[in-house]
Design a protein around this motif. Structure first.
Motif, PDB file in Angstrom:
ATOM      1  N   TRP A 115       0.921  -1.164  -0.026  1.00  8.12           N
ATOM      2  CA  TRP A 115      -0.051  -0.055   0.140  1.00  8.12           C
ATOM      3  C   TRP A 115       0.757   1.159  -0.025  1.00  8.12           C
ATOM      4  O   TRP A 115       1.938   1.421   0.784  1.00  8.12           O
ATOM      5  CB  TRP A 115      -0.863   0.042   1.084  1.00  8.12           C
ATOM      6  CG  TRP A 115      -1.736  -1.177   1.405  1.00  8.12           C
ATOM      7  CD1 TRP A 115      -1.749  -2.314   1.656  1.00  8.12           C
ATOM      8  CD2 TRP A 115      -3.442  -1.272   1.426  1.00  8.12           C
ATOM      9  NE1 TRP A 115      -2.610  -3.346   1.662  1.00  8.12           N
ATOM     10  CE2 TRP A 115      -3.740  -2.413   1.313  1.00  8.12           C
ATOM     11  CE3 TRP A 115      -3.988  -0.192   0.919  1.00  8.12           C
ATOM     12  CZ2 TRP A 115      -5.026  -2.875   1.403  1.00  8.12           C
ATOM     13  CZ3 TRP A 115      -5.496  -0.398   0.897  1.00  8.12           C
ATOM     14  CH2 TRP A 115      -5.811  -1.777   1.337  1.00  8.12           C
ATOM     15  N   GLY A 127      -2.053   5.112   1.030  1.00  9.91           N
ATOM     16  CA  GLY A 127      -3.231   4.585   1.201  1.00  9.91           C
ATOM     17  C   GLY A 127      -4.028   3.872  -0.029  1.00  9.91           C
ATOM     18  O   GLY A 127      -5.141   3.501   0.079  1.00  9.91           O
ATOM     19  N   SER A 160      -8.686  -2.965   4.448  1.00 12.14           N
ATOM     20  CA  SER A 160      -8.382  -1.731   3.748  1.00 12.14           C
ATOM     21  C   SER A 160      -8.732  -0.462   4.421  1.00 12.14           C
ATOM     22  O   SER A 160      -7.901   0.610   4.443  1.00 12.14           O
ATOM     23  CB  SER A 160      -8.778  -1.859   2.295  1.00 12.14           C
ATOM     24  OG  SER A 160     -10.226  -2.003   2.277  1.00 12.14           O
ATOM     25  N   CYS A 161      -9.771  -0.145   5.046  1.00 12.53           N
ATOM     26  CA  CYS A 161     -10.356   0.865   5.514  1.00 12.53           C
ATOM     27  C   CYS A 161      -9.283   1.186   6.708  1.00 12.53           C
ATOM     28  O   CYS A 161      -9.182   2.514   6.939  1.00 12.53           O
ATOM     29  CB  CYS A 161     -11.960   0.776   5.863  1.00 12.53           C
ATOM     30  SG  CYS A 161     -12.080  -0.554   7.483  1.00 12.53           S
ATOM     31  N   ALA A 162      -8.704   0.335   7.480  1.00 15.70           N
ATOM     32  CA  ALA A 162      -7.832   0.699   8.554  1.00 15.70           C
ATOM     33  C   ALA A 162      -6.668   0.995   7.984  1.00 15.70           C
ATOM     34  O   ALA A 162      -6.013   1.837   8.674  1.00 15.70           O
ATOM     35  CB  ALA A 162      -7.783  -0.595   9.551  1.00 15.70           C
ATOM     36  N   ARG A 191      -6.118   2.743   5.297  1.00 14.03           N
ATOM     37  CA  ARG A 191      -6.248   4.005   4.830  1.00 14.03           C
ATOM     38  C   ARG A 191      -6.454   4.863   5.964  1.00 14.03           C
ATOM     39  O   ARG A 191      -5.714   6.188   6.117  1.00 14.03           O
ATOM     40  CB  ARG A 191      -7.534   4.207   4.134  1.00 14.03           C
ATOM     41  CG  ARG A 191      -7.385   3.911   2.641  1.00 14.03           C
ATOM     42  CD  ARG A 191      -8.486   4.250   1.943  1.00 14.03           C
ATOM     43  NE  ARG A 191      -9.810   3.485   2.138  1.00 14.03           N
ATOM     44  CZ  ARG A 191     -10.090   2.313   1.549  1.00 14.03           C
ATOM     45  NH1 ARG A 191      -9.482   1.819   0.704  1.00 14.03           N
ATOM     46  NH2 ARG A 191     -11.256   1.776   2.070  1.00 14.03           N
ATOM     47  N   ASP A 192      -6.869   4.627   7.281  1.00 12.80           N
ATOM     48  CA  ASP A 192      -7.102   5.419   8.350  1.00 12.80           C
ATOM     49  C   ASP A 192      -5.663   5.730   9.011  1.00 12.80           C
ATOM     50  O   ASP A 192      -5.125   6.768   9.550  1.00 12.80           O
ATOM     51  CB  ASP A 192      -7.756   4.760   9.567  1.00 12.80           C
ATOM     52  CG  ASP A 192      -9.409   5.118   9.300  1.00 12.80           C
ATOM     53  OD1 ASP A 192      -9.635   5.737   8.530  1.00 12.80           O
ATOM     54  OD2 ASP A 192     -10.067   4.269  10.035  1.00 12.80           O
ATOM     55  N   SER A 197      -6.124   6.662  12.618  1.00 15.67           N
ATOM     56  CA  SER A 197      -6.279   5.481  13.220  1.00 15.67           C
ATOM     57  C   SER A 197      -6.308   5.566  14.991  1.00 15.67           C
ATOM     58  O   SER A 197      -5.408   6.411  15.357  1.00 15.67           O
ATOM     59  CB  SER A 197      -5.360   4.513  12.898  1.00 15.67           C
ATOM     60  OG  SER A 197      -5.433   3.202  13.503  1.00 15.67           O
TER      61      SER A 197
END
Length: 238
Positions: free
Chosen positions: A141, A144, A199-201, A203-204, A210
């Protein structure tokens, strides 16, 4: 009266007292939090590196590793970004390859999962890599955004008993560095989880939103030891 003066005075009056006069670099470093800080590696060589002391043993059948990197090293130059070395050799290494690709090496110094991704630069880049043993699924990644996924080292287990070093590649436990592979630049926000983040975590984590930081390596509270001229500087956003 200074410390040495006090010790001399006690000796004169006949008191037999053992005093530990050693102050280790590790003791000074561990007292300072890295929250909101970057580690600065100023020059090529084998003298500059940081040892991280994880809160839990690195015993992994899957993981997410994230860090922020800025470097002006370019051209035909390998750059080590993260080195975990154990009794079996290279346990978990992340590299920028000669051609600028990013790569993950697990229990190997030759066989890697290699990805063509945006290059590193003097601008901060947030990098994460995920891997799970059961399927071998591996992905990078960058800021993000997820790469395609590849199958790599299916069925492997990353074993404990090793050492985590930033700034140098370990060809033996804690040493045998090569200055032409050393890191020059800034590293921060190193986090390691013993599971694959959704994936959302991820990006956070990239957006600094986060509230779930690494449960194996947590930059907010990690103990560490600095060697050479590595410096701790505040980041610009805090």
């Amino acid at each position: 009266m200074g410390r040495l003066g006090i010790i001399s005075f006690l000796a004169v009056v006949g008191l037999n007292i053992a005093v530990d006069t050693s102050i280790t670099e590790e003791t000074r470093s561990d007292a300072e939090s890295l929250r909101g800080k970057v580690l600065v590696f100023p020059s090529q060589g084998i003298q500059d590196y940081a040892v991280l002391h994880p809160r839990e043993p690195i015993d992994l059948s899957e993981f997410t590793l994230c860090l922020r990197v800025a470097t002006e090293l370019s051209g035909q130059r390998e750059v080590i970004l993260f080195s975990y070395f154990n009794n079996q050799g290279d346990g978990l290494n992340v590299w920028r390859e000669l051609n600028g690709q990013l790569s993950l090496y697990l229990h190997s110094s030759e066989h890697a999962a290699i990805f063509s991704l945006p290059g590193l630069s003097a601008l901060e880049t947030h990098i994460c890599v995920t891997w799970e043993s059961s399927s071998g699924l591996t992905a990078f990644w960058v800021d993000g955004k997820q790469s395609l996924r590849k199958i790599y080292q299916k069925g492997l287990q990353i074993l404990p008993g090793g050492m985590v070093i930033l700034g140098q590649d370990q060809d033996e436990l804690g040493g045998k560095f090569d200055e032409k592979q050393s890191f020059v630049g800034e590293i921060s926000d190193v986090h390691l989880w013993n599971y694959v983040l959704p994936s959302c975590a991820i990006r956070d984590v990239y957006e600094r939103k986060s509230t779930i930081w690494g449960n194996i390596i947590n930059w907010e509270s990690i103990k560490y030891t600095l060697f050479g001229d590595v410096k701790v500087w505040p980041t610009k956003i805090y």
